[in-house]
Enzyme design. Structure first.
Site, PDB file in Angstrom:
ATOM      1  N   ASP A   1      28.406  41.006  32.790  1.00  0.00           N
ATOM      2  CA  ASP A   1      29.128  40.447  33.957  1.00  0.00           C
ATOM      3  C   ASP A   1      28.171  40.882  35.090  1.00  0.00           C
ATOM      4  O   ASP A   1      28.219  39.982  36.158  1.00  0.00           O
ATOM      5  CB  ASP A   1      30.543  41.524  34.110  1.00  0.00           C
ATOM      6  CG  ASP A   1      31.573  40.991  33.729  1.00  0.00           C
ATOM      7  OD1 ASP A   1      31.590  41.064  32.195  1.00  0.00           O
ATOM      8  OD2 ASP A   1      32.366  40.054  34.019  1.00  0.00           O
TER       9      ASP A   1
ATOM     10  N   ARG B   1      37.379  39.673  42.049  1.00  0.00           N
ATOM     11  CA  ARG B   1      36.905  40.676  40.796  1.00  0.00           C
ATOM     12  C   ARG B   1      35.563  40.929  41.261  1.00  0.00           C
ATOM     13  O   ARG B   1      34.612  40.244  41.232  1.00  0.00           O
ATOM     14  CB  ARG B   1      36.901  39.766  39.434  1.00  0.00           C
ATOM     15  CG  ARG B   1      38.304  39.322  38.980  1.00  0.00           C
ATOM     16  CD  ARG B   1      38.408  39.142  37.508  1.00  0.00           C
ATOM     17  NE  ARG B   1      38.322  40.388  36.743  1.00  0.00           N
ATOM     18  CZ  ARG B   1      38.227  40.233  35.440  1.00  0.00           C
ATOM     19  NH1 ARG B   1      38.149  39.346  34.835  1.00  0.00           N
ATOM     20  NH2 ARG B   1      37.834  41.553  34.969  1.00  0.00           N
TER      21      ARG B   1
ATOM     22  N   LYS C   1      31.930  44.392  29.412  1.00  0.00           N
ATOM     23  CA  LYS C   1      33.478  44.603  29.254  1.00  0.00           C
ATOM     24  C   LYS C   1      33.396  46.228  28.601  1.00  0.00           C
ATOM     25  O   LYS C   1      32.612  46.759  27.788  1.00  0.00           O
ATOM     26  CB  LYS C   1      33.901  43.852  27.976  1.00  0.00           C
ATOM     27  CG  LYS C   1      35.468  44.155  27.528  1.00  0.00           C
ATOM     28  CD  LYS C   1      36.508  44.293  28.579  1.00  0.00           C
ATOM     29  CE  LYS C   1      36.498  43.344  29.530  1.00  0.00           C
ATOM     30  NZ  LYS C   1      37.334  43.371  30.749  1.00  0.00           N
TER      31      LYS C   1
ATOM     32  N   GLN D   1      40.894  40.159  24.667  1.00  0.00           N
ATOM     33  CA  GLN D   1      39.966  39.058  24.680  1.00  0.00           C
ATOM     34  C   GLN D   1      39.463  38.746  23.383  1.00  0.00           C
ATOM     35  O   GLN D   1      39.174  37.559  22.911  1.00  0.00           O
ATOM     36  CB  GLN D   1      39.044  39.146  25.622  1.00  0.00           C
ATOM     37  CG  GLN D   1      39.418  39.138  27.047  1.00  0.00           C
ATOM     38  CD  GLN D   1      39.607  40.566  27.595  1.00  0.00           C
ATOM     39  OE1 GLN D   1      39.786  41.512  26.818  1.00  0.00           O
ATOM     40  NE2 GLN D   1      39.411  40.895  28.956  1.00  0.00           N
TER      41      GLN D   1
ATOM     42  N   ARG E   1      38.934  33.985  33.106  1.00  0.00           N
ATOM     43  CA  ARG E   1      37.947  35.116  33.148  1.00  0.00           C
ATOM     44  C   ARG E   1      36.666  34.909  32.337  1.00  0.00           C
ATOM     45  O   ARG E   1      36.680  33.770  31.809  1.00  0.00           O
ATOM     46  CB  ARG E   1      38.995  36.326  32.470  1.00  0.00           C
ATOM     47  CG  ARG E   1      39.836  36.181  31.653  1.00  0.00           C
ATOM     48  CD  ARG E   1      39.374  35.472  30.219  1.00  0.00           C
ATOM     49  NE  ARG E   1      38.250  36.342  29.707  1.00  0.00           N
ATOM     50  CZ  ARG E   1      37.267  35.782  28.894  1.00  0.00           C
ATOM     51  NH1 ARG E   1      37.370  34.688  28.528  1.00  0.00           N
ATOM     52  NH2 ARG E   1      36.443  36.824  28.577  1.00  0.00           N
ATOM     53  N   GLY E   2      35.795  36.002  32.399  1.00  0.00           N
ATOM     54  CA  GLY E   2      34.721  35.834  31.729  1.00  0.00           C
ATOM     55  C   GLY E   2      33.634  35.436  33.042  1.00  0.00           C
ATOM     56  O   GLY E   2      33.941  34.198  33.842  1.00  0.00           O
ATOM     57  N   ALA E   3      32.473  36.077  33.049  1.00  0.00           N
ATOM     58  CA  ALA E   3      31.751  36.197  34.463  1.00  0.00           C
ATOM     59  C   ALA E   3      31.407  34.390  34.748  1.00  0.00           C
ATOM     60  O   ALA E   3      31.588  34.243  35.933  1.00  0.00           O
ATOM     61  CB  ALA E   3      30.336  36.921  34.257  1.00  0.00           C
TER      62      ALA E   3
END
Ligand code: MRU
Length: 338
Positions: free
Chosen positions: A236, A87, A247, A195, A46-48
């Site tokens: 993001d 996503r 987020k 997170q 995860r994480g752009a």
């Protein structure tokens, strides 16, 4: 960095299953594009920026596993669209897919299948390497705003685990640490995936940066007491007018920062900026399942049939942001354009 968020070679990629951190460091090998899609969708990665990189290697793996050019164009287009759909808010998936698909399109007629595989692999590696450089440069610019002795609040995880290396929001913090500035990071736990508690706390410790974990709702009182010198978050997707999707919970921090007159920084590579969207209201916000809110570690914490709403990002208007820092330094946006 004392760990690598992703490793790759011509046959597979290796990721850390981030759902299990910090309890377990479980590495997983991904050998095809369905595996890359699932890893992104299920939040193993995860994480752009990191999901952009994983998407690029997923596209390569789809091509690598083909043994003829028959219906290749059709097939690769489907692969691209499927991975993008994993996503919807993080723009880095789309920017990575656009770059790698362009390389595929430009070369698919002239090169043999093996040469094409090689070309596409090199583009995936290039996307990774560019992200390393971009994140490092973000940190070099961000560091200029970080004073010695600062207490910095961050939300979610925009660190090395969310990118190729260094991170975005955490990159400046790492560089400040390397340059012997005494800094302390206040880590929002970041419900519901935690997170902050699971990932940011883990990687700050691994890199010898001192931190304190707080529940998300404690941020306001800390800021009011004057403990926090600045807030740094990642992004993001950034619209053409500078509005930022990040987020869930980021927007309320920006309002607190404005109210208490503390700097609110967004750190993100240019691969997160989507100039095709006029403003933040055009950004699609991913919504995830109720169970992410209803359960903690498999235990139900509410009623079985409780109504829930789980948007996982929110939009912070550009007017609430002190600066957006990319690998180019301060990004300028036309707020009125939206
Ligand atoms: O749902 P996640 O964990 O993928 O959300 C991550 C964030 O919101 C990060 O702040 C953002 O992707 C920037 S990562 C450098």
């Amino acid at each position: 960095m004392n760990f690598k968020s992703i490793k790759f070679n011509r046959s597979n990629i290796e990721i850390i299953d981030q759902r299990l951190l910090p309890k377990k460091i479980k590495k997983r090998k991904i050998k095809n594009s369905d595996g890359a899609y699932a890893a992104i969708k299920k939040m193993m990665v995860r994480g752009a920026p990191l999901i952009g990189i994983t998407a690029a290697f997923g596209f390569y793996l789809a091509l690598k596993n083909r043994d003829s050019k028959f219906s290749l164009m059709d097939y690769m287009q489907k692969v691209k669209n499927k991975i993008i759909s994993a996503r919807p808010t993080a723009y880095n998936i789309e920017s990575a897919m656009n770059s790698i698909y362009k390389v595929f399109l430009l070369n698919k007629e002239d090169l043999s299948l093996n040469e094409l595989k090689d070309k596409v692999y090199k583009e995936a590696v290039n996307i990774y390497q560019e992200d390393v450089k971009k994140c490092k440069n973000i940190g070099i610019y961000m560091n200029k705003y970080i004073g010695d002795g600062y207490n910095i609040l961050t939300h979610c995880n925009a660190g090395a685990l969310a990118t190729s290396q260094y991170g975005t929001a955490l990159s400046g913090i790492y560089i400040a640490g390397e340059r012997n500035k005494k800094i302390h990071v206040w880590v929002d736990e970041t419900r519901p995936w935690l997170q902050g508690a699971r990932l940011t706390a883990w990687e700050l410790k691994k890199n010898s940066i001192s931190s304190t974990l707080i529940v998300d709702s404690a941020a306001g009182s800390l800021i009011k007491k004057g403990i926090i010198d600045m807030i740094i978050v990642g992004a993001d997707r950034i619209a053409a007018n500078g509005d930022v999707a990040n987020k869930i919970g980021t927007y309320q921090l920006s309002v607190l920062a404005k109210e208490h007159d503390i700097p609110f920084f967004v750190a993100a590579p240019t691969t997160t900026i989507d100039y095709s969207l006029k403003s933040g209201s055009d950004i699609e916000i991913e919504e995830r399942g109720d169970n992410e809110i209803k359960y903690i570690n498999g235990d139900i914490i509410t009623l079985e049939d409780q109504n829930c709403y789980n948007p996982v990002f929110d939009v912070t208007p550009y007017k609430n942001i002190t600066e957006i820092i990319s690998e180019r330094g301060k990004e300028k946006f036309n707020e009125k354009a939206g």
